[in-house]
Design a protein around this motif. Structure first.
Motif, PDB file in Angstrom:
ATOM      1  N   UNK A  62       3.927 -83.819 -17.704  1.00 26.09           N
ATOM      2  CA  UNK A  62       4.937 -83.812 -18.753  1.00 26.09           C
ATOM      3  C   UNK A  62       4.564 -84.826 -19.813  1.00 26.09           C
ATOM      4  N   UNK A  63       5.215 -84.734 -20.978  1.00 24.24           N
ATOM      5  CA  UNK A  63       4.950 -85.694 -22.042  1.00 24.24           C
ATOM      6  C   UNK A  63       5.292 -87.106 -21.582  1.00 24.24           C
ATOM      7  N   UNK A  64       6.333 -87.243 -20.795  1.00 21.44           N
ATOM      8  CA  UNK A  64       6.711 -88.560 -20.303  1.00 21.44           C
ATOM      9  C   UNK A  64       5.613 -89.139 -19.427  1.00 21.44           C
ATOM     10  N   UNK A  65       5.026 -88.298 -18.567  1.00 22.04           N
ATOM     11  CA  UNK A  65       3.974 -88.768 -17.678  1.00 22.04           C
ATOM     12  C   UNK A  65       2.735 -89.182 -18.455  1.00 22.04           C
ATOM     13  N   UNK A  66       2.466 -88.497 -19.579  1.00 21.31           N
ATOM     14  CA  UNK A  66       1.303 -88.832 -20.376  1.00 21.31           C
ATOM     15  C   UNK A  66       1.467 -90.190 -21.050  1.00 21.31           C
ATOM     16  N   UNK A  67       2.690 -90.564 -21.308  1.00 19.69           N
ATOM     17  CA  UNK A  67       2.931 -91.814 -22.019  1.00 19.69           C
ATOM     18  C   UNK A  67       3.043 -93.007 -21.084  1.00 19.69           C
ATOM     19  N   UNK A  68       3.299 -92.775 -19.818  1.00 21.43           N
ATOM     20  CA  UNK A  68       3.532 -93.867 -18.886  1.00 21.43           C
ATOM     21  C   UNK A  68       2.448 -93.923 -17.810  1.00 21.43           C
ATOM     22  N   UNK A  69       2.331 -95.089 -17.187  1.00 18.50           N
ATOM     23  CA  UNK A  69       1.329 -95.260 -16.140  1.00 18.50           C
ATOM     24  C   UNK A  69       1.888 -94.991 -14.758  1.00 18.50           C
ATOM     25  N   UNK A  70       1.082 -95.287 -13.772  1.00 15.25           N
ATOM     26  CA  UNK A  70       1.482 -95.106 -12.380  1.00 15.25           C
ATOM     27  C   UNK A  70       1.756 -96.462 -11.752  1.00 15.25           C
ATOM     28  N   UNK A  71       2.839 -96.553 -11.023  1.00 18.91           N
ATOM     29  CA  UNK A  71       3.133 -97.747 -10.230  1.00 18.91           C
ATOM     30  C   UNK A  71       2.716 -97.443  -8.798  1.00 18.91           C
ATOM     31  N   UNK A  72       1.535 -97.883  -8.432  1.00 13.45           N
ATOM     32  CA  UNK A  72       1.003 -97.631  -7.088  1.00 13.45           C
ATOM     33  C   UNK A  72       1.278 -98.829  -6.184  1.00 13.45           C
ATOM     34  N   UNK A  73       1.102 -98.619  -4.901  1.00 11.07           N
ATOM     35  CA  UNK A  73       1.253 -99.720  -3.963  1.00 11.07           C
ATOM     36  C   UNK A  73      -0.013-100.549  -3.879  1.00 11.07           C
ATOM     37  N   UNK A  74       0.090-101.671  -3.219  1.00 10.89           N
ATOM     38  CA  UNK A  74      -1.098-102.487  -2.994  1.00 10.89           C
ATOM     39  C   UNK A  74      -2.032-101.761  -2.023  1.00 10.89           C
ATOM     40  N   UNK A  75      -3.332-102.002  -2.136  1.00 12.09           N
ATOM     41  CA  UNK A  75      -4.281-101.347  -1.220  1.00 12.09           C
ATOM     42  C   UNK A  75      -3.924-101.633   0.234  1.00 12.09           C
ATOM     43  N   UNK A  76      -3.906-100.584   1.054  1.00 15.88           N
ATOM     44  CA  UNK A  76      -3.554-100.730   2.463  1.00 15.88           C
ATOM     45  C   UNK A  76      -4.778-101.015   3.333  1.00 15.88           C
TER      46      UNK A  76
END
Length: 261
Positions: A62-76
């Motif tokens: 979506x356009x929103x996803x293109x404008x924003x980044x990903x909040x991922x977890x810390x490496x497991x």
């Protein structure tokens, strides 16, 4: 979708037919068919997010996803330099990676659980498919993979000349320049395939590719933001057109320089 493009000609055109034609025809061919300029066709295509790359694009974003980044977890994983938590799952969904796709992980480290996917690393500690130095020619044929995923050491030199060497610090390997391996990664990628690079740098677009998306990656407080640069390898005909455009640009620049001398 509400029509935002202005102009009587644009409004009078059959947009649905134009979008359908763009899946199999060039811009100039569609323009000739509908009696308008190529620029008008391009504007309509952009408006509906339906450029001729659509079948191979990140079409579900979506356009929103293109404008924003990903909040991922810390490496497991305990391995130093592992992917952020949930990163590969998100990338799978973004690129629509299936079991039929051939995937190569460069600088693969301890990556596991990716059945049927190839890995390449300079160290044999975790039994990669290929034990190889990414700065040299890959032991892989041209146009082999649908997706190449790379999370290289974040080695670089700052504008002040400071050398940041994670390779030596974390893995006791030699410093690797950020772009030392990119040309080979593109070589082994199929036309239309994707190259995904996770790094602190925003990578410039490699030759024979177009930029598909750039995503910022965060892993929580007190962690550095990373960048996911995604490129799509051009088809042969598109590469030739890019080369022709570049040569034309160089001719114009040379002519302008000649006029000023």
């Amino acid at each position: 979708m509400a029509l935002k493009l202005k102009g009587r000609l644009v409004e009078s055109l059959n947009h649905a037919q134009i979008i359908e034609d763009l899946q199999t025809m060039r811009y100039d061919e569609v323009a000739e068919k509908h009696g308008c300029s190529k620029g008008t066709i391009h504007r309509i295509a952009q408006h509906y997010d339906a450029l001729k790359y659509k079948k191979n694009s990140l079409k579900d974003m979506s356009e929103k996803s293109k404008r924003h980044g990903w909040a991922c977890g810390r490496p497991m994983a305990k391995y130093k330099g592992a992917y952020p938590g949930g990163f590969l799952r998100r990338l799978d969904a973004l690129l629509e990676i299936t079991a039929e796709d051939k995937v190569l992980h460069l600088f693969s480290g301890s990556i596991q659980g990716r059945e049927g996917e190839d890995t390449m690393d300079i160290q044999d500690t975790h039994s990669p498919t290929f034990v190889a130095d990414a700065r040299e020619k890959f032991p892989v044929e041209d146009n082999t993979y649908d997706v190449v995923i790379s999370d290289p050491p974040y080695d670089m030199k700052t504008n002040d000349g400071v050398k940041i060497d994670y390779s030596d610090k974390l893995w006791k390997t030699e410093f690797i320049k950020p772009y030392a391996w990119v040309k080979e990664a593109v070589r082994v990628l199929k036309p239309g395939g994707y190259l995904a690079i996770l790094h602190h740098l925003v990578y410039k677009t490699p030759d024979e590719c177009r930029r598909a998306m750039t995503v910022s990656i965060t892993c929580g407080p007190n962690t550095r933001v990373r960048v996911l640069s995604i490129f799509q390898k051009l088809e042969d005909g598109e590469v030739k057109q890019v080369i022709r455009n570049q040569r034309f640009k160089e001719m114009i620049e040379a002519a302008e320089i000649g006029e000023t001398n």
